[in-house]
Design an enzyme around this catalytic site. Structure first.
Site, PDB file in Angstrom:
ATOM      1  N   LEU A   6       0.789  -1.126   0.001  1.00 31.43           N
ATOM      2  CA  LEU A   6       0.029   0.089   0.104  1.00 31.43           C
ATOM      3  C   LEU A   6       0.827   1.382  -0.110  1.00 31.43           C
ATOM      4  O   LEU A   6       1.665   1.314   0.767  1.00 31.43           O
ATOM      5  CB  LEU A   6      -1.136  -0.067   1.214  1.00 31.43           C
ATOM      6  N   ALA A   8      -0.589   4.500  -1.506  1.00 27.42           N
ATOM      7  CA  ALA A   8      -1.410   5.365  -1.990  1.00 27.42           C
ATOM      8  C   ALA A   8      -1.535   6.568  -0.954  1.00 27.42           C
ATOM      9  O   ALA A   8      -2.307   7.608  -1.443  1.00 27.42           O
ATOM     10  CB  ALA A   8      -2.617   4.936  -2.387  1.00 27.42           C
ATOM     11  N   GLY A   9      -1.034   6.846   0.164  1.00 26.11           N
ATOM     12  CA  GLY A   9      -1.278   7.563   1.185  1.00 26.11           C
ATOM     13  C   GLY A   9      -0.947   8.864   0.668  1.00 26.11           C
ATOM     14  O   GLY A   9      -0.006   9.303  -0.129  1.00 26.11           O
ATOM     15  N   GLN A  78      -5.432   4.085  -6.821  1.00 28.04           N
ATOM     16  CA  GLN A  78      -6.711   4.163  -5.677  1.00 28.04           C
ATOM     17  C   GLN A  78      -6.789   5.845  -5.752  1.00 28.04           C
ATOM     18  O   GLN A  78      -5.973   6.833  -5.396  1.00 28.04           O
ATOM     19  CB  GLN A  78      -6.052   3.922  -4.254  1.00 28.04           C
ATOM     20  N   GLY A  83      -9.413   4.478   2.651  1.00 25.40           N
ATOM     21  CA  GLY A  83      -9.137   3.219   3.630  1.00 25.40           C
ATOM     22  C   GLY A  83      -8.219   2.178   3.074  1.00 25.40           C
ATOM     23  O   GLY A  83      -8.061   2.052   1.548  1.00 25.40           O
ATOM     24  N   THR A  84      -7.544   1.451   4.003  1.00 24.73           N
ATOM     25  CA  THR A  84      -6.600   0.450   3.652  1.00 24.73           C
ATOM     26  C   THR A  84      -7.361  -0.930   2.934  1.00 24.73           C
ATOM     27  O   THR A  84      -6.770  -1.664   1.853  1.00 24.73           O
ATOM     28  CB  THR A  84      -5.953  -0.331   4.887  1.00 24.73           C
ATOM     29  N   GLY A 135      -4.140  -1.367  17.435  1.00 19.01           N
ATOM     30  CA  GLY A 135      -5.055  -2.140  17.195  1.00 19.01           C
ATOM     31  C   GLY A 135      -4.486  -3.560  17.938  1.00 19.01           C
ATOM     32  O   GLY A 135      -3.224  -3.795  17.634  1.00 19.01           O
ATOM     33  N   ASN A 160      -1.167  -5.006  16.446  1.00 16.05           N
ATOM     34  CA  ASN A 160      -1.128  -5.231  14.904  1.00 16.05           C
ATOM     35  C   ASN A 160      -0.235  -4.347  14.118  1.00 16.05           C
ATOM     36  O   ASN A 160      -0.154  -3.366  14.022  1.00 16.05           O
ATOM     37  CB  ASN A 160      -2.393  -4.973  14.410  1.00 16.05           C
ATOM     38  N   HIS A 308      28.934  26.094   4.109  1.00 12.82           N
ATOM     39  CA  HIS A 308      29.904  26.824   4.841  1.00 12.82           C
ATOM     40  C   HIS A 308      29.600  27.175   6.354  1.00 12.82           C
ATOM     41  O   HIS A 308      28.451  27.660   6.638  1.00 12.82           O
ATOM     42  CB  HIS A 308      30.361  28.188   4.497  1.00 12.82           C
TER      43      HIS A 308
HETATM   44  P1  TTP Z   1      -1.673   6.127   6.892  1.00 13.80           P
HETATM   45  O1  TTP Z   1      -0.352   6.342   7.563  1.00 13.80           O
HETATM   46  O2  TTP Z   1      -2.896   5.935   7.844  1.00 13.80           O
HETATM   47  O3  TTP Z   1      -2.018   7.234   5.844  1.00 13.80           O
HETATM   48  P2  TTP Z   1      -1.067   8.032   5.152  1.00 13.80           P
HETATM   49  O4  TTP Z   1       0.310   7.170   4.616  1.00 13.80           O
HETATM   50  O5  TTP Z   1      -1.728   8.749   4.162  1.00 13.80           O
HETATM   51  O6  TTP Z   1      -0.474   9.206   6.191  1.00 13.80           O
HETATM   52  P3  TTP Z   1      -1.194  10.516   6.833  1.00 13.80           P
HETATM   53  O7  TTP Z   1      -2.101   9.662   7.891  1.00 13.80           O
HETATM   54  O8  TTP Z   1       0.178  11.097   7.700  1.00 13.80           O
HETATM   55  O9  TTP Z   1      -1.830  11.142   5.920  1.00 13.80           O
HETATM   56  O10 TTP Z   1      -1.595   4.812   5.776  1.00 13.80           O
HETATM   57  C1  TTP Z   1      -1.228   3.483   6.213  1.00 13.80           C
HETATM   58  C2  TTP Z   1      -0.784   2.740   4.768  1.00 13.80           C
HETATM   59  O11 TTP Z   1      -1.776   2.747   4.027  1.00 13.80           O
HETATM   60  C3  TTP Z   1       0.537   3.685   4.000  1.00 13.80           C
HETATM   61  O12 TTP Z   1       0.932   2.740   3.630  1.00 13.80           O
HETATM   62  C4  TTP Z   1      -0.709   4.370   3.215  1.00 13.80           C
HETATM   63  C5  TTP Z   1      -1.744   3.318   2.917  1.00 13.80           C
HETATM   64  N1  TTP Z   1      -3.088   3.815   2.532  1.00 13.80           N
HETATM   65  C6  TTP Z   1      -3.656   3.637   1.162  1.00 13.80           C
HETATM   66  O13 TTP Z   1      -2.730   3.004   0.402  1.00 13.80           O
HETATM   67  N2  TTP Z   1      -4.794   4.025   0.931  1.00 13.80           N
HETATM   68  C7  TTP Z   1      -5.828   4.327   1.717  1.00 13.80           C
HETATM   69  O14 TTP Z   1      -6.750   5.056   1.512  1.00 13.80           O
HETATM   70  C8  TTP Z   1      -5.201   4.689   2.892  1.00 13.80           C
HETATM   71  C9  TTP Z   1      -6.099   5.118   4.293  1.00 13.80           C
HETATM   72  C10 TTP Z   1      -3.795   4.292   3.530  1.00 13.80           C
END
Ligand code: TTP
Length: 393
Positions: A6, A8-9, A78, A83-84, A135, A160, A308
């Protein structure tokens, strides 16, 4: 087994470093953060990597291409960060058979990722002192029996760690309802898997979730310490390199320089004359560290110059930053209290007694700028000559 990574964040908590680069592409030793995760998956036997990209996703695509270390790479885009579980569901058409899911902004100990793959269905867990903030997994012998978010009475101290090996059937369970915080969460997918399968908890010895700037520093502390000494660049006979120092081909270390490893000086970078580099420091590609400059425990990104008479300690400088002559960073408070930093408008403790500044890309400081501990300079910010900067800008 395929691995979904993942990435995409938006990385809002690590701004300004993520203003134009996705957090998973920030530098950690000799690779982007997400490459460490991807490497761990490949080393564990992943036969395809599916990268879920979104925010500034082209940077990820440019780095990995269609094949990486002989393993095919595919991409799922995405478009909204919902969300994850939503992220994994975006990759659904690429998934067949059992599959792993890893966070592209987490560092996992590679041996545990091996065990995760071996024990599918499985989830990585880490023993923590304050499980209430995570979690938390409940277990019965060698099986996970449940997961509960931030419980007031944690059933175990096993947090988790966001790494899963799911059976093929989990592909059908990716469409989960929105959670209380309005996201489709992978932990709800895990809950369905736990109901139907024996899920093994795989305990990690080391794990780091890189969310905020000082965690990028910690990620570099971890991965720089893993480097073995290697001198491929041009190093003056009058320089002194101690311990695990890597000087990449195309880097130059001039006379009078002292480097105490672990340190990595990347291709195209120049250090010296008469500079002192110490304590888990990354000097990025084409960066320049000049005369009478001391850099300690810091990340100096690509193209940045500290040319410097400066001190930079426990700091993260983005790309193409220019520190004017005599710019100095304070990384310690007189009262020894932990340094605070502003994350999404709130001052939070970094938990570190020593922390310097975070400068976004293209920051320029005037000569003799004095920068306070925990200072954030946003992308393109400037300071005046002789200025004492105590507030973020
Ligand atoms: P997070 O660390 O919760 O989100 P983020 O990386 O955008 O950071 P911030 O909270 O600072 O804005 O995400 C956990 C992991 O999941 C990270 O690897 C990004 C990924 N993720 C996605 O790919 N898509 C999503 O919709 C979300 C929420 C997270």
């Amino acid at each position: 087994m395929k691995a979904v990574v993942l990435a995409a964040g938006q990385g809002t908590r690590i701004r300004p470093l993520s203003d134009s680069i996705p957090k998973p592409m920030l530098p950690v030793a000799d690779r982007p953060l997400v490459a460490h995760t991807t490497d761990a998956a490949i080393d564990a036997g992943a036969d395809e990597i599916i990268l879920v990209i979104g925010y500034e996703g082209e940077t990820v695509r440019d780095y990995f291409g269609d094949e990486y270390r002989g393993v095919p790479i595919s991409y799922a885009v995405q478009t909204e960060q919902a969300g994850t579980a939503h992220a994994v569901n975006t990759a659904r058409e690429h998934i067949d058979g059992s599959f792993a899911v890893l966070n592209g902004d987490n560092l996992y100990d590679p041996a545990a990722v091996d065990r995760l793959f071996e024990h599918c269905p499985a989830v990585c867990a880490i023993a923590v002192d304050e499980p209430r903030n995570y979690g938390v997994l409940s277990t019965d012998g060698d099986s996970v029996t449940g997961i509960v978010e931030k419980p007031s009475e944690p059933p175990t101290n096993l947090a988790n760690a966001g790494a899963y090996a799911f059976p093929e059937r989990a592909r059908e369970w990716l469409e989960v309802p929105e959670s209380e915080r309005g996201e489709h969460e992978i932990t709800d997918v895990l809950a369905s898997v736990i109901e139907e399968f024996d899920v093994t908890p795989v305990t990690l010895d080391q794990w780091l979730d890189v969310g905020r700037p000082w965690e990028l520093l910690e990620a570099n502390e971890w991965k720089l310490a893993d480097l073995d000494r290697r001198i491929d660049g041009r190093v003056s006979d009058d320089a002194h390199l101690e311990g695990d120092v890597v000087v990449e081909e195309g880097a130059t270390v001039k006379p009078g320089v002292v480097v105490e490893g672990p340190a990595l000086i990347r291709s195209g970078a120049t250090v010296g004359p008469n500079a002192y580099v110490r304590g888990a420091t990354l000097i990025g590609e084409d960066a320049s560290v000049g005369h009478s400059v001391e850099i300690k425990n810091s990340v100096i990104s690509r193209g940045t110059s500290v040319s410097h008479l400066s001190y930079v300690g426990d700091s993260v400088l983005g790309r193409n930053v220019n520190f004017g002559a005599g710019t100095n960073v304070a990384n310690l408070r007189h009262d020894d209290a932990d340094i605070k930093f502003t994350v999404k408008g709130e001052r939070v403790s970094t938990g570190r007694r020593k922390f310097g500044v975070v400068a976004g890309d293209d920051v320029k400081t005037g000569i003799n700028s004095s920068l306070s501990p925990g200072l954030k300079l946003t992308t393109g910010a400037t300071t005046q000559p002789g200025e004492s900067v105590e507030r973020d800008r």
